[in-house]
Design a protein around this motif. Structure first.
Motif: not given
Length: 196
Positions: A11, A18, A24-25, A28, A146, A148
């Motif tokens: 990120s 995370g 799941s991020w 992005a 993104v 986190l």
């Protein structure tokens, strides 16, 4: 002999997973172009990962998508070492080789299998251990757009430790999630030995 590479997507705020190893991020992130993914996957013979990531992947298997459920989105095949103090607990999983050994020994064993292909470390803690022993030849970084806020940091050393890197390559194919390849500063190409 192939390289020992540490590869990850992070990120913007410096996490590779995370809270609870949530991945799941990664939706992005702009996935690598299909040809790039297959090319990278074909270079890697052995992946070295950790027990926490392995356990999290099992626990989240019904939640993870195609991109996060398998290495390189399923484009990779080879040997995966899981470093753990309890290898007997993974004896029934034919998809991995569980090892209770030092990172130096794991890399030695991986090099016997890999030959001219690469070894990829995908665990932040294992990569930190490899850096302590000067065993990483290349850093492959993708940064997803993104934040986190919490999770598994890329590099976490209490009290700090500086490691300088030299830029080797810029990935121009993925404009949204920029990618860079580095090698430890002062190293020549390839062998992992300090430059003469």
């Amino acid at each position: 002999m192939g390289k020992v590479a540490w590869g990850f997507t992070a990120s913007i705020d410096g996490f590779i997973a995370g809270p609870g190893h949530d991945m799941s991020w990664l939706a992005a992130a702009e996935p690598n172009a299909e040809g790039t993914t297959e090319l990278m996957a074909s270079k890697v013979a052995v992946i070295i990962s950790g027990r926490d990531g392995y356990d999290a992947a099992l626990a989240q298997r019904d939640e993870r998508d195609e991109m996060t459920s398998e290495a390189y989105g399923g484009a990779w095949s080879g040997t995966e070492f899981i470093l753990t103090h309890r290898p007997e607990e993974l004896a029934d999983d034919p998809t991995v080789t569980a090892l209770n050994c030092s990172i130096s020994e794991a890399i030695d064993r991986a090099q016997q299998i890999a030959g001219d292909r690469d070894i990829q470390i995908i665990s932040a803690d294992i990569a930190r251990q490899a850096l302590e022993h000067d065993l990483i030849d290349e850093l492959q970084v993708f940064v997803a757009p993104v934040f986190l806020g919490d999770g598994i940091r890329i590099f976490d050393v209490p009290g700090g430790r500086r490691v300088d890197w030299e830029l080797v390559e810029i990935d121009e194919a993925n404009r949204r999630s920029f990618g860079r390849t580095y090698r430890p500063k002062g190293r020549g190409e390839g062998s992992g030995r300090p430059a003469e």
